[in-house]
Design a protein around this motif. Structure first.
Motif, mmCIF file in Angstrom:
data_model
loop_
_atom_site.group_PDB
_atom_site.id
_atom_site.type_symbol
_atom_site.label_atom_id
_atom_site.label_comp_id
_atom_site.label_asym_id
_atom_site.label_seq_id
_atom_site.Cartn_x
_atom_site.Cartn_y
_atom_site.Cartn_z
ATOM 1 N N ASP A 1 0.777 -1.207 -0.086
ATOM 2 C CA ASP A 1 -0.058 0.130 -0.119
ATOM 3 C C ASP A 1 0.725 1.132 0.108
ATOM 4 O O ASP A 1 0.317 2.214 -0.808
ATOM 5 C CB ASP A 1 -0.837 -0.056 1.131
ATOM 6 C CG ASP A 1 -0.405 -0.208 2.516
ATOM 7 O OD1 ASP A 1 -0.205 0.607 3.261
ATOM 8 O OD2 ASP A 1 0.180 -1.257 2.704
ATOM 9 N N ALA A 2 2.097 1.183 0.728
ATOM 10 C CA ALA A 2 2.821 2.338 0.670
ATOM 11 C C ALA A 2 3.673 2.651 -0.692
ATOM 12 O O ALA A 2 3.943 3.788 -0.794
ATOM 13 C CB ALA A 2 3.887 2.350 1.818
ATOM 14 N N ASN B 1 -0.933 -5.334 -1.993
ATOM 15 C CA ASN B 1 -0.847 -6.038 -0.700
ATOM 16 C C ASN B 1 -0.880 -5.037 0.303
ATOM 17 O O ASN B 1 -0.037 -4.006 0.770
ATOM 18 C CB ASN B 1 0.622 -6.613 -0.546
ATOM 19 C CG ASN B 1 0.847 -7.030 1.082
ATOM 20 O OD1 ASN B 1 0.017 -7.432 1.642
ATOM 21 N ND2 ASN B 1 2.030 -6.902 1.484
ATOM 22 N N ASN C 1 -1.631 -3.690 3.962
ATOM 23 C CA ASN C 1 -1.572 -4.093 5.306
ATOM 24 C C ASN C 1 -1.632 -2.835 6.134
ATOM 25 O O ASN C 1 -1.632 -2.679 7.396
ATOM 26 C CB ASN C 1 -0.393 -4.987 5.694
ATOM 27 C CG ASN C 1 0.961 -4.128 5.362
ATOM 28 O OD1 ASN C 1 0.866 -2.904 5.102
ATOM 29 N ND2 ASN C 1 1.870 -4.802 4.449
ATOM 30 N N TRP D 1 0.130 -0.322 6.358
ATOM 31 C CA TRP D 1 1.394 -0.003 7.030
ATOM 32 C C TRP D 1 2.521 0.364 5.945
ATOM 33 O O TRP D 1 2.590 -0.465 5.041
ATOM 34 C CB TRP D 1 2.173 -0.890 7.933
ATOM 35 C CG TRP D 1 1.187 -1.042 9.437
ATOM 36 C CD1 TRP D 1 0.139 -1.628 9.526
ATOM 37 C CD2 TRP D 1 1.870 -0.219 10.675
ATOM 38 N NE1 TRP D 1 -0.146 -1.383 10.882
ATOM 39 C CE2 TRP D 1 0.857 -0.505 11.604
ATOM 40 C CE3 TRP D 1 2.792 0.501 10.831
ATOM 41 C CZ2 TRP D 1 0.847 -0.074 12.719
ATOM 42 C CZ3 TRP D 1 2.673 1.122 12.247
ATOM 43 C CH2 TRP D 1 1.810 0.920 13.031
ATOM 44 N N SER D 2 3.238 1.445 5.997
ATOM 45 C CA SER D 2 4.505 1.443 5.458
ATOM 46 C C SER D 2 5.837 1.101 6.260
ATOM 47 O O SER D 2 5.364 0.008 6.886
ATOM 48 C CB SER D 2 4.743 3.079 5.135
ATOM 49 O OG SER D 2 6.045 3.241 4.586
HETATM 50 MG MG LIG Z 1 2.178 -1.932 3.517
#
Ligand SMILES: [Mg+2]
Ligand SMILES: Cc1ncc(C[n+]2csc(CCOP(=O)(O)OP(=O)(O)O)c2C)c(N)n1
Ligand SMILES: CC(=O)[C@@H](O)[C@H](O)COP(=O)(O)O
Length: 629
Positions: free
Chosen positions: A146-147, A173, A175, A177-178
């Motif tokens: 995602d980041a 993908n 989640n 979070w980076s």
């Molecule tokens: Mg991520």
């Protein structure tokens, strides 16, 4: 004891397993990751999050005929376990062992190397278009976190995909979070999708729908089901606007669903995005509880997740603490990071000045231009970006900051050899890439106290400046309560001498001192200089010692090409001083991953290395100098 993982010598072996056996394999992989990375260190959190995704991809597709492109590829450990490297997995990120990222030279299954974020979609599109031009039929699958979608390059690729190829699969993908929590509008957008009641319902329906498509579905049911799956498409989806079909969000840990989905997507004749929801650190509670810490770390206790107690403060921490001091006294000081609050230690700055802290995501180019914009309004941006990641922003540094002489401060952490991350992360080029840019003051501290003084120097300087400092800890100097600005362009003479002068830049000053000590034992008079400034370089100091001494030695934790030693050569040449110069630094090649001290010894960045290179000159100096005493 693993039952299936040892039998996987190539992806072909995965295809022999049943879906329930794949689920067992997933658990075996999880356990192996937790135990092995506990010893080697590495990116355990990201890899625990992609176990099922990677298994399903290898179950449905056929590398190396098909191409997988992982964004950053820090989450490629599962891929490595499944592509013939299981027996070597305990060597990952170790000297002479597996690289922690995908590497084309390491395996035919690694179709594209990485380490820096945001490249997967562009590379995958290049492969897809090349395939189409060649009349190929293979599948191209990009896995991006995602980041990665906070990175501008991803959109440059998205802007081109639908117009250039009919077949490409993107796996988002997600989640959330980076390294830190993901940031920006795109993170909120993805979160909205994941939590939207409509998509939660569709997410449940997806399992049933995909089951019918991929299971015992009759033809007539398949068509109906396909239309229903189309119902998964959100017409207002960002990806739809780019001309891609969006599927999801689905559970990125549901192996049967993933297999069915990939089998379905494989048959699509349109570029598609699969939005998979995963949990970073899945299966290891410490990694779930401390996402930032377990994104990437050194060895840890595989039971408790405990790590060695933090010892001496790192350069990053000194940087952040000093920036807090500067910001306390100057309301115009602001801090900018590009998705690296933890690594740059700006997460220590944020609590003190939350309104003057900016995490812009994986967007280094934007970070620099954003800083330039703030500077035009009288602010003093401290842009904390690793030397290697700042390479992304070379043109903004030239075009938006230096040309306009805007007072942006580039705090280049990881300036020098980075160690276990290897060639994609070593910060070995920033002196070369900045030295050619007019108007920039470029500083390199010998210790923590000088880092603080250089930050004060940058604060008071009305123009662009850059400070490079290494990963980890320094010599442990005491940092003054209030930093004091240095005289720009002035080196520090540590000890005077008349036969040999040694310039020890930054963290390599101790090597210069030790080399001087060894030469003094030969009866030579040796000067040692802490250059402090790469630019403007202290010409008078270099010319003075160049005329007085019979040999000049330079040490730098940087490539020789265009580095500090090159600058010394230029000064001597311009002054028509022909004193021999021995430059100690990294050669013109990419340096493999490994332990810093061992790599320095291997490449001659050592006292012995310097003495070996200086030897041919020492005899002449000894004879000439001692003869005249
Ligand atoms: Mg991520
Ligand atoms: C250009 C660049 N900037 C910063 C980084 C540091 N970095 C490595 S992984 C990562 C976060 C990646 O997050 P995501 O893509 O969501 O993957 P996840 O770790 O969540 O699986 C960052 C910022 C990098 N590798 N490259
Ligand atoms: C994959 C990536 O780019 C980051 O996780 C990087 O490995 C962090 O490096 P440090 O460990 O030096 O902070």
């Amino acid at each position: 004891m693993s039952k299936f993982l040892p039998t996987i010598e190539s992806p072909a072996d995965i295809k022999k397993l049943t879906i329930p056996q794949l689920a067992e394999l997933a658990e075996e992989i999880r356990e192996r990751l937790i135990q092995s990375v506990a010893k080697t260190g590495g990116h355990i959190g990201p890899n625990l999050g992609v176990v099922e995704l990677t298994i399903a991809m290898h179950y449905v597709f056929d590398t190396p005929q098909d191409s997988f492109v992982f964004d950053v590829s820090h989450q490629s450990y599962v891929h490595k376990l499944l592509t013939g490297r299981e027996s070597r997995f305990e060597t990952i990120r170790q000297p002479d062992g597996l690289n922690g990222f995908m590497l084309r030279t390491e395996s035919e299954h690694d179709s594209f190397g990485a380490g820096h974020a945001g490249t997967a979609l562009s590379a995958a599109l290049g492969m897809a278009v090349a395939r189409d031009l060649s009349g190929g039929t293979e599948h191209i699958v990009a896995l991006a976190g995602d980041a990665a979608f906070t990175c501008g390059i991803s959109y440059e690729a998205l802007n081109n995909i639908a117009g250039q190829t009919k077949r490409m699969i993107i796996v988002l993908n997600d989640n959330e979070w980076s390294i830190d929590k993901n940031v920006g509008a795109i993170a909120s957008y993805f979160h909205t999708i994941i939590t939207h009641p409509r998509f939660t319902y569709l997410h449940d329906r997806a399992s049933e729908l995909i089951e019918r498509i991929g299971g015992k579905a009759a033809k007539h049911v398949q068509r109906k089901a396909e239309e229903s799956v189309k119902g998964l498409l959100g017409p207002s989806m960002l990806f739809e606007e780019f001309g891609l079909d969006y599927y999801g969000p689905i559970d990125g840990h549901d192996l049967p669903l993933l297999v069915k989905t990939f089998q379905f997507l494989k048959a699509q004749n349109k570029p598609v995005v699969l939005h998979a929801i995963t949990q970073k650190g899945k299966g290891f509670q410490p990694a779930i509880d401390k996402q930032k810490k377990f994104h990437g770390l050194g060895p840890y206790d595989p039971e408790t997740g405990d790590t060695a107690a933090a010892g001496q403060k790192t350069y990053s921490e000194i940087f952040a603490e000093t920036l807090v001091k500067l910001a306390n006294n100057d309301p115009k000081v602001v801090a900018i990071t590009a998705a690296m609050p933890n690594g740059t230690a700006l997460d220590l700055f944020r609590p003190s000045h939350p309104t003057r802290y900016f995490d812009v995501g994986i967007a280094e180019e934007h970070a620099v231009i954003f800083a330039a914009g703030m500077a035009t309004k009288g602010y003093k941006p401290f842009c904390a970006i690793y030397s290697t990641f700042l390479q992304r922003a070379f043109d903004p540094i030239v075009h938006d900051v230096a040309l306009q002489e805007l007072p942006v401060v580039f705090c280049m952490d990881r300036g020098g050899l980075s160690g276990d991350d290897g060639p994609t992360h070593h910060g070995l080029f920033d002196i070369s890439y900045l030295r050619c840019v007019p108007n920039i003051v470029h500083m390199v501290p010998k210790d923590e106290d000088e880092l603080a003084d250089m930050m004060q120097t940058a604060l008071e300087h009305n123009g662009p400046s850059a400070i490079r400092y290494p990963r980890g800890t320094g010599p442990g100097s005491t940092v003054k309560a209030q930093p004091v600005a240095l005289t720009i362009g002035k080196a520090e003479v540590i000890q005077d001498g008349a036969d040999v002068v040694i310039f020890g830049l930054g963290a390599l000053l101790p090597l210069a001192k030790e080399t001087a000590s060894r030469l003094s034992k030969l009866g030579l008079s040796v000067a040692v200089v802490n250059p402090r400034f790469v630019k403007p370089i202290d010409r008078a100091c270099i010319e003075g010692y160049g005329r007085k001494c019979g040999l000049v030695i330079t040490f730098e934790d940087h490539v020789l090409a265009g580095g500090f030693g090159s600058s010394v050569l230029e000064v001597l040449s311009a002054a028509e001083i022909n004193t021999p110069v021995v430059r100690i630094g990294w050669p013109d090649q990419f340096i493999e991953h490994g332990k810093v001290d061992a790599l320095r010894d291997k490449y001659g960045i050592s006292v012995d290395g310097a003495l070996h290179q200086a030897q041919p000159y020492l005899n002449a100096i000894l004879q000439e100098r001692l003869a005249h005493r």
